[in-house]
Design an enzyme around this catalytic site. Sequence first.
Site, PDB file in Angstrom:
ATOM      1  CE1 TYR A 212      60.449  20.250  63.881  1.00  0.00           C
ATOM      2  CE2 TYR A 212      61.102  22.419  64.578  1.00  0.00           C
ATOM      3  CZ  TYR A 212      61.550  21.373  64.168  1.00  0.00           C
ATOM      4  OH  TYR A 212      62.675  20.980  63.658  1.00  0.00           O
TER       5      TYR A 212
ATOM      6  CG  HIS B  91      61.331  16.372  66.584  1.00  0.00           C
ATOM      7  ND1 HIS B  91      61.760  15.403  65.874  1.00  0.00           N
ATOM      8  CD2 HIS B  91      60.691  17.211  65.787  1.00  0.00           C
ATOM      9  CE1 HIS B  91      61.255  15.635  64.564  1.00  0.00           C
ATOM     10  NE2 HIS B  91      60.585  16.490  64.601  1.00  0.00           N
TER      11      HIS B  91
ATOM     12  CE1 TYR C 147      64.261  21.816  54.285  1.00  0.00           C
ATOM     13  CE2 TYR C 147      63.148  23.429  55.865  1.00  0.00           C
ATOM     14  CZ  TYR C 147      64.234  22.687  55.282  1.00  0.00           C
ATOM     15  OH  TYR C 147      65.386  23.102  55.941  1.00  0.00           O
TER      16      TYR C 147
ATOM     17  CG  ASP D 155      52.238  14.716  61.043  1.00  0.00           C
ATOM     18  OD1 ASP D 155      51.649  14.470  60.177  1.00  0.00           O
ATOM     19  OD2 ASP D 155      53.049  15.750  61.038  1.00  0.00           O
TER      20      ASP D 155
ATOM     21  CG  ASP E 248      52.333  18.611  63.128  1.00  0.00           C
ATOM     22  OD1 ASP E 248      51.989  18.322  64.214  1.00  0.00           O
ATOM     23  OD2 ASP E 248      53.208  18.354  62.274  1.00  0.00           O
TER      24      ASP E 248
HETATM   25 CA    CA Z   1      54.732  16.353  62.380  1.00  0.00          CA
END
Ligand code: CA
Length: 423
Positions: free
Chosen positions: A136, A141, A252, A241, A134
């Site tokens: 970014y 965003h 995280y 997602d 994935d």
């Molecule tokens: Ca994502």
Amino acid sequence: MYKTNNTALKSWIEVRPGSDFPIQNIPFGIFQTDSIPHHVATIIGNQVIDLVALNDLGYLNDLNLDKTTLSQQYLNDFIAQGKAVTNAVRERLSDIFNIENKTLQENLDHRSQVLHDYDEVRMLLPVKVGDYTDFYSSREHATNVGTMFRDPENALLPNWLHLPVGYHGRASSIVVSGTPIRRPKGQQIPAGADQPIYGPCRLLDFELEMGFVIGKATNLGDSVSTDAAEDHIFGMCLFNDWSARDIQKWEYVPLGPFLGKSFASSISPWIVTLEALDPFRIPGPVQDPEVLPYLKYSGNKNYNINLEVMIQPEEGESKTVCRSNFQYMYWNMCQQLAHHTVNGCNINVGDMCASGTISGKSPDSYGSMLEISWKGTKPVPMPDGTERKFILDGDTVIMEGFAEKDGVRIGFGGVTGKILPAT
Ligand code: CA
């Protein structure tokens, strides 16, 4: 430009205005009925076309095609034959279903064996995903998230404009559109608390993304240049997602997303080929600062694909909460793949790479509820009088995507997922 893109082509299968599947699309998927366990298919209008039946009736002869790949559970082996084969199959399909071609059109017995109404089949997960990465790659965003959680003055971390940031996601929980999603449980830290709690996620979110599917493998040690990248990309799908923001926020640091992401991702059932999307190429954003040589590219590598997200409550009207576009991607797919493999990491057919949440500049184009509701501070009013900060049990999230030009609309068939309460 490919022959199959010709805007003048018309099919003898009815294609209603607004359909995602004109004869110029010819995506690939896997369908099932009570008597067919899994066959490779394409779709025109609302007619699913069984490639096994077409082959059995002799319509796919002389294509250098391994026929055994048509009845497998996944597209992987079909795709692995390479674009020379899959493009030849698309050209043949374009010809068989062309309104000028009477052969199958006038053979009602053959038609009944080959065609199925879309609402009478079940679409299965189209590819066996070995690895899922994935990215970014939407600047808007990343800027929104950085502004919310770190520092508005330094919203982008120092690496962001120099490389397409990504992480290795979970492939086993990628599911096909229509699969219900169970609200995940996990550790969260309530605001102001100094100890975590365990329980159902309360900040369940979607992420509007698109995925691309690897169609050509590499060996360990090999790198794919931006120029060669498209040869390794078979096609694209819509990608939701799903994200548990409260779980994500607590877990995280320092290694990135884990259980807040790995419980599910939903994809649309049709893989739309890069060839079908070719007419919709456009330039990407200007990249400043200049990127390192291995990330430089030539030609138009972005695509103008309209994207929309709707929330459908269990009862009552749905609401569109986002209209975005794939063209907002700062890093394109070729740069993502070049970066992914620059260290010699090998890729396999069926691997999935997702774009990262695709947000535009204006709040109505933000690609997640985290941004739309700005961490829950700006609830979204729903037609039934309720409001949404995040996704509630019983809500279905619907994503649509299509490119449109010169009267041809190439769409993805949508991806939906309904949230079930935590067990
Ligand atoms: Ca994502």
